[in-house]
Design an enzyme around this catalytic site. Structure first.
Site, PDB file in Angstrom:
ATOM      1  N   SER A   1      -7.749  -3.072   9.896  1.00 38.91           N
ATOM      2  CA  SER A   1      -8.067  -4.447  10.474  1.00 38.91           C
ATOM      3  C   SER A   1      -9.334  -4.614  11.018  1.00 38.91           C
ATOM      4  O   SER A   1      -9.798  -3.630  11.529  1.00 38.91           O
ATOM      5  CB  SER A   1      -7.013  -5.037  11.471  1.00 38.91           C
ATOM      6  OG  SER A   1      -5.745  -4.825  10.627  1.00 38.91           O
TER       7      SER A   1
HETATM    8  N1  SAH Z   1      -2.364  -1.183  11.275  1.00 38.25           N
HETATM    9  C1  SAH Z   1      -3.203  -1.030   9.924  1.00 38.25           C
HETATM   10  C2  SAH Z   1      -3.271  -2.032   8.985  1.00 38.25           C
HETATM   11  C3  SAH Z   1      -2.814  -1.744   7.461  1.00 38.25           C
HETATM   12  S1  SAH Z   1      -2.770  -2.938   6.467  1.00 38.25           S
HETATM   13  C4  SAH Z   1      -4.626  -0.152  10.441  1.00 38.25           C
HETATM   14  O1  SAH Z   1      -4.787  -0.316  11.518  1.00 38.25           O
HETATM   15  O2  SAH Z   1      -5.118   0.406   9.384  1.00 38.25           O
HETATM   16  C5  SAH Z   1      -1.045  -2.984   6.314  1.00 38.25           C
HETATM   17  C6  SAH Z   1      -0.312  -1.853   6.042  1.00 38.25           C
HETATM   18  O3  SAH Z   1       1.225  -2.310   5.965  1.00 38.25           O
HETATM   19  C7  SAH Z   1      -0.672  -1.115   4.691  1.00 38.25           C
HETATM   20  O4  SAH Z   1      -0.904   0.145   4.733  1.00 38.25           O
HETATM   21  C8  SAH Z   1       0.679  -1.429   3.702  1.00 38.25           C
HETATM   22  O5  SAH Z   1       1.092  -0.244   2.779  1.00 38.25           O
HETATM   23  C9  SAH Z   1       1.725  -1.362   4.808  1.00 38.25           C
HETATM   24  N2  SAH Z   1       2.921  -2.248   4.266  1.00 38.25           N
HETATM   25  C10 SAH Z   1       3.104  -3.142   3.254  1.00 38.25           C
HETATM   26  N3  SAH Z   1       4.202  -3.763   3.425  1.00 38.25           N
HETATM   27  C11 SAH Z   1       5.025  -2.749   3.974  1.00 38.25           C
HETATM   28  C12 SAH Z   1       6.354  -2.904   4.311  1.00 38.25           C
HETATM   29  N4  SAH Z   1       7.354  -3.564   3.846  1.00 38.25           N
HETATM   30  N5  SAH Z   1       6.685  -1.824   5.250  1.00 38.25           N
HETATM   31  C13 SAH Z   1       5.929  -1.125   6.029  1.00 38.25           C
HETATM   32  N6  SAH Z   1       4.552  -1.127   5.526  1.00 38.25           N
HETATM   33  C14 SAH Z   1       4.218  -1.883   4.699  1.00 38.25           C
END
Ligand code: SAH
Length: 221
Positions: A73
């Site tokens: 993010s």
């Molecule tokens: N907090 C992260 C943001 C990652 S983007 C950072 O600081 O880098 C969102 C993430 O959520 C992705 O890695 C994606 O694979 C994950 N995601 C999507 N659907 C999900 C689910 N149902 N359960 C757990 N993780 C999920």
């Protein structure tokens, strides 16, 4: 996490600029006033949480691709969501969507313990490794589906969702302690409302919108 030893290090200068210019003094958006959030963002090496190909952009105020359709993010949004969540050193926090592990690292430095769920096994492994390498011992990353939450460790004082569901999953509201707080982007794939949800001591739910954001959709298994 110890601050870098020298302030002459260009990475430290870039990071200071990111926090001072993009986050603390943000003109377009709300300023982040929580000094603890700003402090941990000053000392957390975001460049180590992104792929080598993205490293020169690590201290710009933008989201960056981390593979598997996921993004780390935008720093301002990490600060805003951490500020809204208001974790303290007494709190047990659930994060959904570990991704790079960067938000996990920020939360771990603000809370007692962080439990983080990631649906993509490779990302979960990678996030767990970098958190360990960074000496963060109060965060655990598990491969799993955020829609189910983490019932074995519930209830949580704080929950942060960093992928976007179309509605806040019921299991997560259930796993929030009375008096607890949840922050999540909620809406369609194109953009979402950033929702702040408080669960009263009597279990009553109050929600408010804190503006528009863009997150990757929360996947269904
Ligand atoms: N907090 C992260 C943001 C990652 S983007 C950072 O600081 O880098 C969102 C993430 O959520 C992705 O890695 C994606 O694979 C994950 N995601 C999507 N659907 C999900 C689910 N149902 N359960 C757990 N993780 C999920």
């Amino acid at each position: 996490m110890a601050p870098d030893s020298t302030t002459a290090d260009p990475v430290v200068v870039q990071r200071e600029r990111m926090v001072a210019h993009h986050i603390a003094e943000h003109r377009k958006h709300n300023r982040i006033r929580n000094q603890q959030v700003l402090r941990v963002m000053r000392i957390t090496p975001r460049h180590l949480f992104v792929p080598a190909s993205e490293r020169r952009m690590a201290y710009e105020d933008c989201a960056l691709p981390i593979g598997y359709g996921a993004t780390i993010s935008q720093p301002y949004i990490v600060a805003l969501m951490s500020d809204l969540l208001a974790p303290t050193k007494e709190h047990r926090v659930l994060e959904v969507g570990s991704g790079s592990g960067y938000q996990t690292a920020i939360l771990a430095q603000l809370a007692a313990q962080v439990y983080s769920l990631e649906i993509v096994p490779e990302l979960a492994q990678c996030a767990a490794r970098i958190l360990r390498d960074q000496g963060i011992r109060n965060a655990v990353v598990r491969e799993g589906d955020g829609y189910q939450g983490w019932p074995e460790e519930a209830p949580f004082d704080r929950i942060m969702i960093t992928a976007a569901p179309t509605a806040i999953p019921a299991a997560l509201i259930e796993q929030l302690r009375p008096g607890g707080r949840l922050v999540a982007p909620v809406g369609a794939a194109s953009y979402q409302e950033l929702i702040l949800l408080d669960k009263g001591g009597d279990g009553r739910i109050v929600q408010r919108s804190c503006g528009e954001v863009v997150f990757v959709p929360m996947k269904k298994e």
